[in-house]
Design a protein around this motif. Structure first.
Motif, mmCIF file in Angstrom:
data_model
loop_
_atom_site.group_PDB
_atom_site.id
_atom_site.type_symbol
_atom_site.label_atom_id
_atom_site.label_comp_id
_atom_site.label_asym_id
_atom_site.label_seq_id
_atom_site.Cartn_x
_atom_site.Cartn_y
_atom_site.Cartn_z
ATOM 1 N N MET A 219 0.832 -1.206 0.000
ATOM 2 C CA MET A 219 0.000 0.000 0.000
ATOM 3 C C MET A 219 0.864 1.252 0.000
ATOM 4 S SD MET A 219 -3.294 -1.107 0.413
ATOM 5 C CE MET A 219 -4.203 0.121 1.272
ATOM 6 N N SER A 220 2.147 1.117 0.357
ATOM 7 C CA SER A 220 2.999 2.299 0.479
ATOM 8 C C SER A 220 4.249 2.235 -0.393
ATOM 9 C CB SER A 220 3.421 2.484 1.938
ATOM 10 O OG SER A 220 4.162 1.359 2.362
ATOM 11 N N GLY A 221 4.259 1.370 -1.389
ATOM 12 C CA GLY A 221 5.452 1.262 -2.222
ATOM 13 C C GLY A 221 5.228 0.344 -3.398
ATOM 14 N N ILE A 222 6.308 -0.207 -3.900
ATOM 15 C CA ILE A 222 6.214 -1.053 -5.085
ATOM 16 C C ILE A 222 6.472 -2.526 -4.778
ATOM 17 C CG2 ILE A 222 6.833 0.816 -6.657
ATOM 18 C CD1 ILE A 222 9.685 -0.386 -6.710
ATOM 19 N N ASP A 223 6.686 -2.871 -3.515
ATOM 20 C CA ASP A 223 6.951 -4.262 -3.156
ATOM 21 C C ASP A 223 5.736 -5.127 -3.459
ATOM 22 O OD1 ASP A 223 9.473 -3.598 -2.141
ATOM 23 O OD2 ASP A 223 8.627 -3.101 -0.179
ATOM 24 N N THR A 224 6.009 -6.356 -3.896
ATOM 25 C CA THR A 224 4.933 -7.305 -4.177
ATOM 26 C C THR A 224 5.191 -8.601 -3.422
ATOM 27 O OG1 THR A 224 6.025 -8.205 -6.132
ATOM 28 C CG2 THR A 224 4.492 -6.360 -6.468
ATOM 29 N N LEU A 225 4.164 -9.372 -3.289
ATOM 30 C CA LEU A 225 4.287 -10.711 -2.733
ATOM 31 C C LEU A 225 3.181 -11.579 -3.298
ATOM 32 C CD1 LEU A 225 1.978 -10.966 -0.248
ATOM 33 C CD2 LEU A 225 3.682 -9.590 0.903
ATOM 34 N N VAL A 226 3.339 -12.871 -3.128
ATOM 35 C CA VAL A 226 2.336 -13.833 -3.571
ATOM 36 C C VAL A 226 1.722 -14.447 -2.323
ATOM 37 C CG1 VAL A 226 1.925 -15.973 -4.839
ATOM 38 C CG2 VAL A 226 3.549 -14.286 -5.726
ATOM 39 N N LEU A 227 0.414 -14.431 -2.272
ATOM 40 C CA LEU A 227 -0.338 -14.922 -1.128
ATOM 41 C C LEU A 227 -1.083 -16.187 -1.515
ATOM 42 C CD1 LEU A 227 -1.536 -14.248 1.765
ATOM 43 C CD2 LEU A 227 -3.371 -13.093 0.523
ATOM 44 N N HIS A 228 -0.961 -17.226 -0.702
ATOM 45 C CA HIS A 228 -1.702 -18.479 -0.883
ATOM 46 C C HIS A 228 -2.343 -18.825 0.450
ATOM 47 C CE1 HIS A 228 0.005 -19.434 -4.797
ATOM 48 N NE2 HIS A 228 1.186 -19.109 -4.321
ATOM 49 N N GLY A 229 -3.500 -19.443 0.394
ATOM 50 C CA GLY A 229 -4.090 -19.865 1.648
ATOM 51 C C GLY A 229 -5.450 -20.487 1.497
ATOM 52 N N GLU A 230 -6.042 -20.735 2.649
ATOM 53 C CA GLU A 230 -7.367 -21.324 2.686
ATOM 54 C C GLU A 230 -8.096 -20.900 3.947
ATOM 55 O OE1 GLU A 230 -7.733 -25.649 3.421
ATOM 56 O OE2 GLU A 230 -5.554 -25.624 3.590
ATOM 57 N N PHE A 231 -9.405 -21.043 3.889
ATOM 58 C CA PHE A 231 -10.251 -20.813 5.053
ATOM 59 C C PHE A 231 -11.253 -21.951 5.102
ATOM 60 C CE2 PHE A 231 -11.369 -18.184 1.441
ATOM 61 C CZ PHE A 231 -12.721 -18.402 1.237
ATOM 62 N N ARG A 232 -11.568 -22.397 6.335
ATOM 63 C CA ARG A 232 -12.412 -23.574 6.467
ATOM 64 C C ARG A 232 -13.558 -23.336 7.439
ATOM 65 N NH1 ARG A 232 -9.505 -28.763 7.525
ATOM 66 N NH2 ARG A 232 -9.126 -28.551 5.320
ATOM 67 N N ASP A 233 -14.764 -23.590 6.956
ATOM 68 C CA ASP A 233 -15.978 -23.574 7.775
ATOM 69 C C ASP A 233 -16.104 -22.310 8.621
ATOM 70 O OD1 ASP A 233 -16.687 -26.079 6.749
ATOM 71 O OD2 ASP A 233 -15.552 -27.123 8.301
ATOM 72 N N LEU A 234 -15.892 -21.154 7.986
ATOM 73 C CA LEU A 234 -16.064 -19.893 8.704
ATOM 74 C C LEU A 234 -17.547 -19.610 8.862
ATOM 75 C CD1 LEU A 234 -13.417 -17.607 6.976
ATOM 76 C CD2 LEU A 234 -13.147 -19.046 8.981
ATOM 77 N N PRO A 235 -17.972 -19.197 10.054
ATOM 78 C CA PRO A 235 -19.386 -18.864 10.225
ATOM 79 C C PRO A 235 -19.764 -17.629 9.416
ATOM 80 C CG PRO A 235 -18.128 -18.320 12.193
ATOM 81 C CD PRO A 235 -17.202 -19.013 11.262
ATOM 82 N N ILE A 236 -20.975 -17.639 8.869
ATOM 83 C CA ILE A 236 -21.498 -16.490 8.129
ATOM 84 C C ILE A 236 -22.500 -15.773 9.032
ATOM 85 C CG2 ILE A 236 -22.793 -15.709 6.115
ATOM 86 C CD1 ILE A 236 -21.808 -18.291 4.710
ATOM 87 N N VAL A 237 -22.212 -14.510 9.322
ATOM 88 C CA VAL A 237 -23.096 -13.699 10.146
ATOM 89 C C VAL A 237 -23.799 -12.717 9.219
ATOM 90 C CG1 VAL A 237 -23.204 -12.045 12.041
ATOM 91 C CG2 VAL A 237 -21.540 -13.910 12.105
ATOM 92 N N THR A 238 -25.121 -12.795 9.146
ATOM 93 C CA THR A 238 -25.877 -11.898 8.283
ATOM 94 C C THR A 238 -26.179 -10.612 9.039
ATOM 95 O OG1 THR A 238 -26.859 -13.758 7.132
ATOM 96 C CG2 THR A 238 -27.967 -11.633 6.906
ATOM 97 N N THR A 239 -25.798 -9.498 8.426
ATOM 98 C CA THR A 239 -26.085 -8.185 9.005
ATOM 99 C C THR A 239 -27.316 -7.610 8.331
ATOM 100 O OG1 THR A 239 -24.564 -7.163 7.451
ATOM 101 C CG2 THR A 239 -23.658 -7.768 9.574
ATOM 102 N N ALA A 240 -27.842 -6.523 8.856
ATOM 103 C CA ALA A 240 -29.091 -5.994 8.295
ATOM 104 C C ALA A 240 -29.094 -4.469 8.315
ATOM 105 C CB ALA A 240 -30.270 -6.540 9.091
ATOM 106 N N VAL A 241 -30.188 -3.895 7.897
ATOM 107 C CA VAL A 241 -30.484 -2.451 7.872
ATOM 108 C C VAL A 241 -29.300 -1.637 7.364
ATOM 109 C CG1 VAL A 241 -31.467 -0.501 9.116
ATOM 110 C CG2 VAL A 241 -31.982 -2.821 9.861
ATOM 111 N N GLY A 242 -29.128 -1.608 6.071
ATOM 112 C CA GLY A 242 -28.104 -0.764 5.469
ATOM 113 C C GLY A 242 -26.730 -1.370 5.408
ATOM 114 N N CYS A 243 -26.369 -2.195 6.360
ATOM 115 C CA CYS A 243 -25.084 -2.909 6.399
ATOM 116 C C CYS A 243 -23.895 -1.990 6.122
ATOM 117 C CB CYS A 243 -25.081 -4.062 5.417
ATOM 118 S SG CYS A 243 -26.460 -5.173 5.519
ATOM 119 N N SER A 244 -23.309 -1.433 7.138
ATOM 120 C CA SER A 244 -22.153 -0.549 6.928
ATOM 121 C C SER A 244 -20.892 -1.303 6.663
ATOM 122 C CB SER A 244 -21.955 0.350 8.125
ATOM 123 O OG SER A 244 -21.797 -0.417 9.298
#
Length: 175
Positions: free
Chosen positions: A150-175
């Motif tokens: 975000m502050s320069g020209i450096d780069t990297l490669v990101l790999h990963g995974e996420f497993r069975d994350l809970p989904i929380v539903t928000t409401a009324v405009g959802c900021s």
């Protein structure tokens, strides 16, 4: 008698070493339920394994995966046509993902870097893909992305995974 005792000790040591080797190598690639596991390579190298969850806004059709602890964290944003679905998401820069064709995604990563000076390293996605899977009330997936500082020209490669994350539903405009 001594020879039998020595043989038993050697067998126990070999069995113990084999058990330790099996456990350490089988657990190394495993990700825990409800967690996000990411690794990055480039100018900087690192990894995180943190609990996470997805906040879903049905009004804007945007899901935000957050996995944060102190100054270390990751965020992945899902831009959907209708609802969170199993799909392959293209990952791009934040402005492109928000304005582009849905489904799409973007990612951000930060951590406290303490090499010469202590700084907060922050990166955002430029390109990549994410594969998403659904189960009732949870979301799982894998991702691979090219990230830029975000502050320069450096780069990297990101790999990963996420497993069975809970989904929380928000409401009324959802900021």
């Amino acid at each position: 008698m001594r020879r039998a005792t020595a043989t038993i000790i050697i067998v126990l040591l070999i069995a113990g070493a084999g058990w330790w080797f099996y456990r350490s190598h089988s657990a190394a690639g495993a990700i825990r339920t409800g967690h996000v596991s990411l690794q990055w390579r480039g100018k900087y190298q690192g990894r995180l394994d943190l609990p996470g969850q997805v906040s879903w806004c049905p009004v804007t059709r945007v899901g935000v995966l957050q996995s944060v602890s102190s100054d270390t964290g990751a965020m992945i944003v899902f831009y959907e046509r209708d609802s969170l679905i199993p799909a392959t998401y293209p990952i791009s820069a934040p402005a492109q993902a928000a304005a582009g064709v849905r489904p799409a995604g973007t990612a951000a990563l930060r951590w406290l870097h303490t090499a010469k000076d202590t700084v907060l390293a922050a990166f955002r996605s430029e390109s990549g893909t994410m594969q998403v899977h659904r189960a009732p009330g949870t979301i799982s997936g894998t991702l691979s992305a090219r990230m830029r500082s975000m502050s320069g020209i450096d780069t990297l490669v990101l790999h990963g995974e996420f497993r069975d994350l809970p989904i929380v539903t928000t409401a009324v405009g959802c900021s």
